[in-house]
Design a protein around this motif. Structure first.
Motif, PDB file in Angstrom:
ATOM      1  N   LYS A  92       0.845  -1.185   0.000  1.00  0.00           N
ATOM      2  CA  LYS A  92       0.000   0.000   0.000  1.00  0.00           C
ATOM      3  C   LYS A  92       0.885   1.242   0.000  1.00  0.00           C
ATOM      4  CE  LYS A  92      -3.586  -2.122   2.944  1.00  0.00           C
ATOM      5  NZ  LYS A  92      -4.263  -2.040   4.266  1.00  0.00           N
ATOM      6  N   PHE A  93       0.333   2.326  -0.529  1.00  0.00           N
ATOM      7  CA  PHE A  93       0.992   3.630  -0.442  1.00  0.00           C
ATOM      8  C   PHE A  93       0.061   4.564   0.319  1.00  0.00           C
ATOM      9  CE2 PHE A  93       3.186   1.614  -3.877  1.00  0.00           C
ATOM     10  CZ  PHE A  93       4.487   2.098  -3.799  1.00  0.00           C
ATOM     11  N   HIS A  94       0.602   5.179   1.373  1.00  0.00           N
ATOM     12  CA  HIS A  94      -0.202   6.034   2.241  1.00  0.00           C
ATOM     13  C   HIS A  94       0.203   7.494   2.050  1.00  0.00           C
ATOM     14  CE1 HIS A  94      -1.619   2.451   4.421  1.00  0.00           C
ATOM     15  NE2 HIS A  94      -0.354   2.039   4.385  1.00  0.00           N
ATOM     16  N   THR A  95      -0.737   8.311   1.638  1.00  0.00           N
ATOM     17  CA  THR A  95      -0.478   9.736   1.447  1.00  0.00           C
ATOM     18  C   THR A  95      -0.481  10.458   2.792  1.00  0.00           C
ATOM     19  OG1 THR A  95      -1.507   9.717  -0.738  1.00  0.00           O
ATOM     20  CG2 THR A  95      -1.287  11.851   0.349  1.00  0.00           C
ATOM     21  N   VAL A  96       0.567  11.198   3.046  1.00  0.00           N
ATOM     22  CA  VAL A  96       0.665  11.997   4.275  1.00  0.00           C
ATOM     23  C   VAL A  96       0.025  13.345   3.994  1.00  0.00           C
ATOM     24  CG1 VAL A  96       2.202  12.972   6.010  1.00  0.00           C
ATOM     25  CG2 VAL A  96       2.802  10.803   4.891  1.00  0.00           C
ATOM     26  N   ASP A 111       4.856   9.727  -0.169  1.00  0.00           N
ATOM     27  CA  ASP A 111       4.015   8.703   0.447  1.00  0.00           C
ATOM     28  C   ASP A 111       4.843   7.851   1.410  1.00  0.00           C
ATOM     29  OD1 ASP A 111       1.802   9.466  -1.077  1.00  0.00           O
ATOM     30  OD2 ASP A 111       2.210   7.973  -2.639  1.00  0.00           O
ATOM     31  N   ILE A 112       4.161   7.199   2.339  1.00  0.00           N
ATOM     32  CA  ILE A 112       4.765   6.142   3.141  1.00  0.00           C
ATOM     33  C   ILE A 112       4.405   4.819   2.465  1.00  0.00           C
ATOM     34  CG2 ILE A 112       4.784   4.951   5.362  1.00  0.00           C
ATOM     35  CD1 ILE A 112       4.078   7.610   6.695  1.00  0.00           C
ATOM     36  N   LEU A 113       5.428   4.048   2.131  1.00  0.00           N
ATOM     37  CA  LEU A 113       5.222   2.766   1.461  1.00  0.00           C
ATOM     38  C   LEU A 113       5.112   1.666   2.512  1.00  0.00           C
ATOM     39  CD1 LEU A 113       7.412   1.427  -1.523  1.00  0.00           C
ATOM     40  CD2 LEU A 113       6.526  -0.052   0.252  1.00  0.00           C
ATOM     41  N   GLU A 114       4.062   0.870   2.421  1.00  0.00           N
ATOM     42  CA  GLU A 114       3.873  -0.273   3.318  1.00  0.00           C
ATOM     43  C   GLU A 114       3.904  -1.561   2.504  1.00  0.00           C
ATOM     44  OE1 GLU A 114       0.450  -2.319   6.201  1.00  0.00           O
ATOM     45  OE2 GLU A 114       0.132  -0.301   5.391  1.00  0.00           O
ATOM     46  N   ALA A 115       4.681  -2.527   2.939  1.00  0.00           N
ATOM     47  CA  ALA A 115       4.731  -3.832   2.277  1.00  0.00           C
ATOM     48  C   ALA A 115       4.736  -4.921   3.344  1.00  0.00           C
ATOM     49  CB  ALA A 115       5.974  -3.953   1.402  1.00  0.00           C
ATOM     50  N   THR A 116       3.895  -5.916   3.148  1.00  0.00           N
ATOM     51  CA  THR A 116       3.844  -7.074   4.033  1.00  0.00           C
ATOM     52  C   THR A 116       4.291  -8.289   3.246  1.00  0.00           C
ATOM     53  OG1 THR A 116       2.001  -6.117   5.260  1.00  0.00           O
ATOM     54  CG2 THR A 116       2.370  -8.496   5.509  1.00  0.00           C
TER      55      THR A 116
END
Length: 355
Positions: free
Chosen positions: A152-156, A168-173
């Motif tokens: 996911k990419f989370h917009t700050v 963005d903050i990049l989230e990877a699981t």
């Protein structure tokens, strides 16, 4: 007859010992086998291609722009970055690489397919962020070491309407080789441009959002293994990290599974070490921040402060009037044929394959 019996007994004993030894040799490594998985975080300092993107403010990094950014300089830059990554990997392939200040998918494709990293098998995650200059974060990984199951990419979102958008903050699981689940966040928080105090609220905002994202994971699993990495543009003692993200020093705080700990606080305040140098002083802007569940050496996957390092290979450094300093790529608009104004950091994750 007695001599033959003794000889037979000795041979029988030798065979038994050999069998026991062989069984021990076969079973002990199997039961205790652990591998090391290396994770790198690196701000690569303005890794732009030479093309003008009409949607971003990248005009300076074109052949006609202030940096006179031509193919020769660009190729030198990506080759230098690939060498730095390889060095931080211990001159082998690191499993996971978090990158800051890359422009787009093209530079990632060139980095991993047209340098010494070619053929390594890296896959990468990237998305164009709202940053006006067009710089983004990305994650590269070896799929046999980290099998991505979600990203996911989370917009700050900025609190003040007049504040410029950030990365963005990049989230990877993903799943590790021992079937453990690992959550990663790649960060590049708002810069200090315009002044540290004047821009502090932007980084506090990013810290609060990252904390929210981590809490969302830990709400369903208090033992979630989470690693946050990147260029936080603040130091471990700043309010954004210490207070609003709540990252503690693992070397003098009690470790609890759902606690948040800064593995790079140990480097803060050292006069001869850091990840970035400003005003002649070393600082630690690039950090690994983890949940306490990763600091339990009885867990299937774990790390510790002594498994985190700043890569200080001699070729990444140069000398100036303040002493050793990162051999950066740019001095103003002049291309210095260096690497980056940041040094890479790396973390070794111990992977127990068999309990």
């Amino acid at each position: 007859m007695k001599r033959n019996q003794n000889s037979y007994s000795m041979k029988k004993t030798q065979i038994i010992i050999a069998v026991i030894t062989l069984l021990g040799y076969l079973t002990f490594p199997f039961e205790s086998k652990a591998d090391t998985l290396r994770i790198i975080s690196y701000n690569v300092e303005n890794l732009f291609d030479c093309e003008n993107d009409p949607l971003t403010e990248d005009d300076s990094f074109t052949p006609e722009g202030d940096h006179q950014w031509v193919e020769k300089k660009y190729k030198n830059k990506i080759n230098n970055i690939s060498r730095a990554i390889t060095a931080a990997g211990g001159w082998t392939k690191p499993a996971i690489i978090g990158l800051c200040e890359i422009e787009n998918k093209k530079v990632l494709d060139d980095l991993f397919n047209h340098t010494q990293l070619k053929g390594s098998g890296y896959q990468f995650i990237h998305q164009d962020s709202p940053d006006r200059r067009g710089v983004d974060v990305a994650l590269a990984y070896l799929s046999d070491q980290f099998r991505v199951i979600n990203q996911k990419f989370h917009t700050v979102h900025m609190v003040n309407p007049e504040d410029k958008p950030t990365r963005d903050i990049l989230e990877a699981t993903g799943i590790l080789p021992n079937n453990d689940t690992l959550h990663l966040f790649v960060n590049h928080w708002p810069s200090r441009y315009g002044g540290e105090l004047e821009s502090e609220h932007k980084r506090i905002n990013a810290a609060m959002y990252l904390h929210f994202l981590m809490d969302s994971i830990m709400a369903s699993n208090h033992n979630a293994k989470i690693i946050c990495m990147g260029d936080f543009n603040d130091y471990p003692y700043n309010a954004s990290i210490k207070e609003h993200l709540g990252a503690k020093n693992p070397q003098n705080e009690k470790i609890i599974p759902y606690g948040i700990y800064n593995l790079c606080e140990q480097f803060s305040g050292l006069s001869d070490m850091g990840t970035h140098k400003f005003g002649g002083e070393w600082g630690v802007l690039d950090q690994f921040i983890v949940t306490g569940s990763l600091l339990n050496n009885k867990a299937k996957s774990y790390t510790s402060p002594d498994k985190v390092h700043i890569c200080q290979e001699a070729f990444l450094l140069t000398e100036d009037k303040t002493g050793k300093t990162p051999k950066r790529s740019f001095r103003g608009t002049f291309y210095a044929y260096g690497y980056s104004d940041h040094l890479p950091i790396y973390l070794d994750l111990i992977i127990k394959k068999h309990e």
